[in-house]
Design a protein around this motif. Sequence first.
Motif, PDB file in Angstrom:
ATOM      1  N   GLU A 401      -3.908   9.054   4.422  1.00 20.51           N
ATOM      2  CA  GLU A 401      -4.318   7.698   4.765  1.00 20.51           C
ATOM      3  C   GLU A 401      -3.487   6.572   4.191  1.00 20.51           C
ATOM      4  OE1 GLU A 401      -8.756   8.492   6.472  1.00 20.51           O
ATOM      5  OE2 GLU A 401      -8.552   7.578   4.664  1.00 20.51           O
ATOM      6  N   THR A 407      -1.289   7.544  11.217  1.00 20.78           N
ATOM      7  CA  THR A 407      -2.182   6.896  12.175  1.00 20.78           C
ATOM      8  C   THR A 407      -3.144   8.201  12.624  1.00 20.78           C
ATOM      9  OG1 THR A 407      -0.702   5.576  13.246  1.00 20.78           O
ATOM     10  CG2 THR A 407      -3.000   5.971  14.292  1.00 20.78           C
ATOM     11  N   THR A 411      -0.882  10.907  14.653  1.00 17.64           N
ATOM     12  CA  THR A 411       0.522  11.289  13.834  1.00 17.64           C
ATOM     13  C   THR A 411       0.403  12.944  14.002  1.00 17.64           C
ATOM     14  OG1 THR A 411       0.436   9.324  12.827  1.00 17.64           O
ATOM     15  CG2 THR A 411       1.691  11.152  11.870  1.00 17.64           C
TER      16      THR A 411
END
Length: 505
Positions: A401, A407, A411
């Motif tokens: 993250e 994302t 992703t």
Amino acid sequence: MKTILRAVSGDCRSFARSRPSHTALIRAAASALFFLFCAHAFCFFNLTYSGDAVILSAAKNSQEQLLSGQFLLPLYFRLRGAVASPMWIGLLSALYLALTACVLLWLLRITQPLLCIALCGLLVVNPAAVSVCAGSLHAADAPFLGLLLAACGALISMRSRLGFIPGTCLFAASSAMDSSGISCGAALVAASLLCDLVSEPSDASLLRRAAKGAAAIAAGYAMHAFASLLLPALLGKAPQASLCLPEGGILSTWLAPFRMLFAPLTAYPHVNVALRAVLLSLALMALALALVRAGQRRALAAAFGALVLPLCANLPRFAAGAAGQTSLSFVMLDIAVLAILSAFCSGIDPKYAKRLRRFIACAAGVLILGGVVFSNQVYLKKNLEFHSTLSVMTRVIDRAEQTEGYTPGYTGVAILGNLDDSALSAQRPGFEHLSSLKAAEGNYASGENNLWYVWQILGYPFNFVGEYEREQIAALPQAGEMPAFPQEGSCRMIGDTLVIKLSDF
């Protein structure tokens, strides 16, 4: 029609008369439940998911089960509930093992309370049962149901005159639940015949039962193989099941059950080897002494049965893969040894029989105690692995993250390597001996199932790329140059994909 009905009615009455007393059946069921609680309760009352069990839903690979020969599993899991709930699986496992203990008592005609309790302990506390629960908790009850079906098939085919057809169907169903089912049935048929050779004088009835039992096994094997090939064809798929011969030739096949029983898969490995060697020697001596005056034909039959028994416990499997380190069918050797000694005790002087039974019960008690200690240690290790994996994978997600361009849920993500091969993997001091069981040799719960661990256990929305794309990424020079977690740079974007490298590969 009346003649057929009279024959069936007479057969049912004869079959019921051979049943053990209600007290003996209750004792067997209660003993099995007691030993199951002592050995496996920790597994069912704690989170010990690891390996394949992190999938949680036993119905996730239903198509693979259909194609690999275990075609009754999708139906069973639909009835049982696909999501793996440890308590529910534990209750079903307890029911199947308790019923199996009662069936074995009936089949092998074990009447003495001490030996009945010992049989239940050996049935429930063994390396194969530990391997099933520790390695595939999400589907642990299915092999125990397969064992129950195999035991019922052996009982009906051997103790009922009209039991060939139902016995055949039960053997086929047991193999459709677990690939070792037909071997369990064959080993129990062989054990039952050996016990009858020791305790029964009639050659004609023994020959008839032997022929019927062997025919039911062969017919059940053929029925399962035919169905395993037919169902994929009806679905328009290629079958994955095939005849898997044990590796190493006939001698290795014969020795495989002994390798498991004499392996250090217990808390007292040296004592385990000594006691099993003594019990096996006593069973062989008992078989020889009981038949020394019975004539050459019965002696040859007993010798042949004793030699064939280990092969019966390790028959070629019609499945997608060969047998692993442990199998429930291998445990039938312990059951057979106990049953032969029980039959021998019933035919000798009561004074000596009482002493021999006490020794057998004490030896079996030590074996069971070693198994109880070992199984609880294995489950503790699996529980610690579960929490360790949770800790590390939480850090991995946190690192992901923080990576620029990532994302959650959108992703693409590729995880390379696994935690067991990483720099973080360390054997816990004092747990080294548990690695002799393949189901407990890892240090993390996820194993190679990173995808299912993240999706099912953590419930995190990693958008994993396909296996082909993951392999393509792993072959890139940029991926090879990445350091492994937890070093800086172990989590980075390569193109539009977030690559997380847990270990070198």
